[in-house]
Scaffold this motif. Structure first.
Motif, PDB file in Angstrom:
ATOM      1  N   ASP A   1      84.135 -57.547  -4.779  1.00 27.49           N
ATOM      2  CA  ASP A   1      85.137 -56.719  -5.453  1.00 27.49           C
ATOM      3  C   ASP A   1      84.869 -56.722  -6.955  1.00 27.49           C
ATOM      4  N   ARG A   2      85.199 -55.630  -7.609  1.00 27.61           N
ATOM      5  CA  ARG A   2      85.144 -55.560  -9.068  1.00 27.61           C
ATOM      6  C   ARG A   2      86.543 -55.229  -9.559  1.00 27.61           C
ATOM      7  N   LEU A   3      87.078 -56.093 -10.402  1.00 29.58           N
ATOM      8  CA  LEU A   3      88.462 -55.965 -10.852  1.00 29.58           C
ATOM      9  C   LEU A   3      88.588 -55.234 -12.179  1.00 29.58           C
ATOM     10  N   THR A   4      89.667 -54.475 -12.290  1.00 30.46           N
ATOM     11  CA  THR A   4      90.079 -53.857 -13.543  1.00 30.46           C
ATOM     12  C   THR A   4      91.524 -54.278 -13.780  1.00 30.46           C
ATOM     13  N   ALA A   5      91.852 -54.626 -15.017  1.00 32.59           N
ATOM     14  CA  ALA A   5      93.210 -55.063 -15.342  1.00 32.59           C
ATOM     15  C   ALA A   5      93.757 -54.228 -16.485  1.00 32.59           C
ATOM     16  N   VAL A   6      95.068 -53.981 -16.416  1.00 27.14           N
ATOM     17  CA  VAL A   6      95.798 -53.318 -17.492  1.00 27.14           C
ATOM     18  C   VAL A   6      96.970 -54.227 -17.845  1.00 27.14           C
ATOM     19  N   GLU A   7      97.108 -54.510 -19.141  1.00 29.92           N
ATOM     20  CA  GLU A   7      98.170 -55.381 -19.643  1.00 29.92           C
ATOM     21  C   GLU A   7      99.257 -54.518 -20.285  1.00 29.92           C
ATOM     22  N   GLU A   8     100.516 -54.819 -19.974  1.00 29.20           N
ATOM     23  CA  GLU A   8     101.654 -54.086 -20.530  1.00 29.20           C
ATOM     24  C   GLU A   8     102.608 -55.069 -21.192  1.00 29.20           C
ATOM     25  N   LEU A   9     103.131 -54.678 -22.353  1.00 24.98           N
ATOM     26  CA  LEU A   9     104.135 -55.492 -23.033  1.00 24.98           C
ATOM     27  C   LEU A   9     105.480 -55.239 -22.368  1.00 24.98           C
ATOM     28  N   VAL A  10     106.064 -56.292 -21.778  1.00 24.45           N
ATOM     29  CA  VAL A  10     107.318 -56.174 -21.030  1.00 24.45           C
ATOM     30  C   VAL A  10     108.526 -56.448 -21.915  1.00 24.45           C
ATOM     31  N   SER A  11     108.460 -57.512 -22.724  1.00 22.33           N
ATOM     32  CA  SER A  11     109.622 -57.846 -23.545  1.00 22.33           C
ATOM     33  C   SER A  11     109.229 -58.745 -24.711  1.00 22.33           C
ATOM     34  N   VAL A  12     110.092 -58.733 -25.714  1.00 19.57           N
ATOM     35  CA  VAL A  12     109.986 -59.633 -26.864  1.00 19.57           C
ATOM     36  C   VAL A  12     111.395 -60.172 -27.090  1.00 19.57           C
ATOM     37  N   SER A  13     111.522 -61.495 -27.113  1.00 20.31           N
ATOM     38  CA  SER A  13     112.854 -62.096 -27.270  1.00 20.31           C
ATOM     39  C   SER A  13     113.299 -62.042 -28.722  1.00 20.31           C
ATOM     40  N   PRO A  14     114.620 -62.094 -28.933  1.00 21.47           N
ATOM     41  CA  PRO A  14     115.102 -62.330 -30.300  1.00 21.47           C
ATOM     42  C   PRO A  14     114.568 -63.678 -30.780  1.00 21.47           C
ATOM     43  N   GLU A  15     114.700 -63.925 -32.050  1.00 25.65           N
ATOM     44  CA  GLU A  15     114.199 -65.179 -32.626  1.00 25.65           C
ATOM     45  C   GLU A  15     114.864 -66.386 -31.951  1.00 25.65           C
ATOM     46  N   LYS A  16     114.042 -67.380 -31.630  1.00 27.69           N
ATOM     47  CA  LYS A  16     114.514 -68.618 -31.006  1.00 27.69           C
ATOM     48  C   LYS A  16     114.031 -69.804 -31.833  1.00 27.69           C
ATOM     49  N   ARG A  17     114.833 -70.845 -31.851  1.00 32.22           N
ATOM     50  CA  ARG A  17     114.418 -72.095 -32.496  1.00 32.22           C
ATOM     51  C   ARG A  17     114.123 -73.093 -31.381  1.00 32.22           C
ATOM     52  N   THR A  18     112.911 -73.658 -31.395  1.00 31.23           N
ATOM     53  CA  THR A  18     112.529 -74.681 -30.429  1.00 31.23           C
ATOM     54  C   THR A  18     112.061 -75.916 -31.189  1.00 31.23           C
ATOM     55  N   ARG A  19     111.719 -76.954 -30.458  1.00 30.67           N
ATOM     56  CA  ARG A  19     111.179 -78.158 -31.105  1.00 30.67           C
ATOM     57  C   ARG A  19     109.878 -77.858 -31.845  1.00 30.67           C
ATOM     58  N   LEU A  20     109.174 -76.813 -31.411  1.00 32.67           N
ATOM     59  CA  LEU A  20     107.902 -76.464 -32.044  1.00 32.67           C
ATOM     60  C   LEU A  20     108.080 -75.697 -33.348  1.00 32.67           C
ATOM     61  N   GLY A  21     109.146 -74.917 -33.420  1.00 31.61           N
ATOM     62  CA  GLY A  21     109.374 -74.084 -34.592  1.00 31.61           C
ATOM     63  C   GLY A  21     110.197 -72.865 -34.213  1.00 31.61           C
ATOM     64  N   VAL A  22     110.275 -71.934 -35.140  1.00 25.52           N
ATOM     65  CA  VAL A  22     111.034 -70.699 -34.945  1.00 25.52           C
ATOM     66  C   VAL A  22     110.055 -69.607 -34.545  1.00 25.52           C
ATOM     67  N   GLY A  23     110.438 -68.832 -33.512  1.00 22.35           N
ATOM     68  CA  GLY A  23     109.543 -67.768 -33.080  1.00 22.35           C
ATOM     69  C   GLY A  23     110.157 -66.882 -32.015  1.00 22.35           C
ATOM     70  N   HIS A  24     109.272 -66.148 -31.331  1.00 26.85           N
ATOM     71  CA  HIS A  24     109.673 -65.171 -30.322  1.00 26.85           C
ATOM     72  C   HIS A  24     108.850 -65.381 -29.056  1.00 26.85           C
ATOM     73  N   PHE A  25     109.499 -65.199 -27.907  1.00 30.14           N
ATOM     74  CA  PHE A  25     108.787 -65.201 -26.634  1.00 30.14           C
ATOM     75  C   PHE A  25     108.305 -63.774 -26.367  1.00 30.14           C
ATOM     76  N   VAL A  26     107.021 -63.648 -26.040  1.00 29.47           N
ATOM     77  CA  VAL A  26     106.389 -62.353 -25.786  1.00 29.47           C
ATOM     78  C   VAL A  26     105.927 -62.354 -24.332  1.00 29.47           C
ATOM     79  N   GLU A  27     106.471 -61.413 -23.536  1.00 31.94           N
ATOM     80  CA  GLU A  27     106.131 -61.364 -22.114  1.00 31.94           C
ATOM     81  C   GLU A  27     105.272 -60.139 -21.820  1.00 31.94           C
TER      82      GLU A  27
END
Length: 178
Positions: free
Chosen positions: A123-149
């Protein structure tokens, strides 16, 4: 060929405007290979008969199946090819890295793969990536940022969808060390 990528910077509003955007289709440079299947199985010491006995695999699956853990690996480009021209044929960065956001680094926060049909040797695969969501700003132990799905859809050469991969990255600026 250097495989480093630059992050795209912008605002949360800029990122939200990209939700629903799909990247260009990426096709694997080579078909699924029995040798690579067996090399991977040997490296992780997987004795699944389907990876080692071609006749058994044909009877069970219609061919030698690719291990699920190798899904994303089939589309990783080789780090060097003798016929590449300077600045051409470079792989593009993941769509998730091109989302304009603040944040100087990222980590992979989650990955969920669904296999819909066996992926077989040849088989030969082809992939297409789509941006599903971006979260509002979150604060975690690592730092401040956004989750990108993102959602990556994998098709084989006949166009059939064989797998999907939902991936979540956390794009953030690390907290300074105390």
């Amino acid at each position: 060929m250097e495989l480093s990528y630059q992050l795209t910077f912008g605002t949360y509003e800029d990122a939200l405007r990209m939700v629903g955007t799909a990247g260009e289709p990426r096709t694997a440079a080579t078909p699924i290979s029995g040798a690579r299947i067996q090399l991977f199985a040997a490296m992780v010491r997987d004795g699944n008969r389907s990876y080692w006995d071609a006749e058994f695999a044909r009877e069970q699956w219609g061919g030698m199946p690719a291990p699920p853990a190798l899904l994303m690996g089939w589309l990783i480009p080789p780090p060097w090819l003798p016929f590449q021209k300077q600045g051409r044929d470079r792989p593009s960065a993941s769509l998730a890295l091109r989302v304009p956001l603040p944040g100087t680094t990222f980590i992979n926060a989650a990955n969920d793969v669904e296999l819909l049909h066996p992926i077989l040797e040849g088989d030969r695969l082809t992939a297409v990536e789509e941006l599903v969501s971006v979260s509002p700003e979150k604060r975690t132990r690592l730092g401040v940022g956004h989750f990108v799905e993102t959602l990556e859809t994998y098709r084989r050469q006949d166009g059939a969808v064989v797998a999907t991969s939902r991936n979540t990255l956390f794009r953030f600026t690390p907290e300074p060390a105390p």
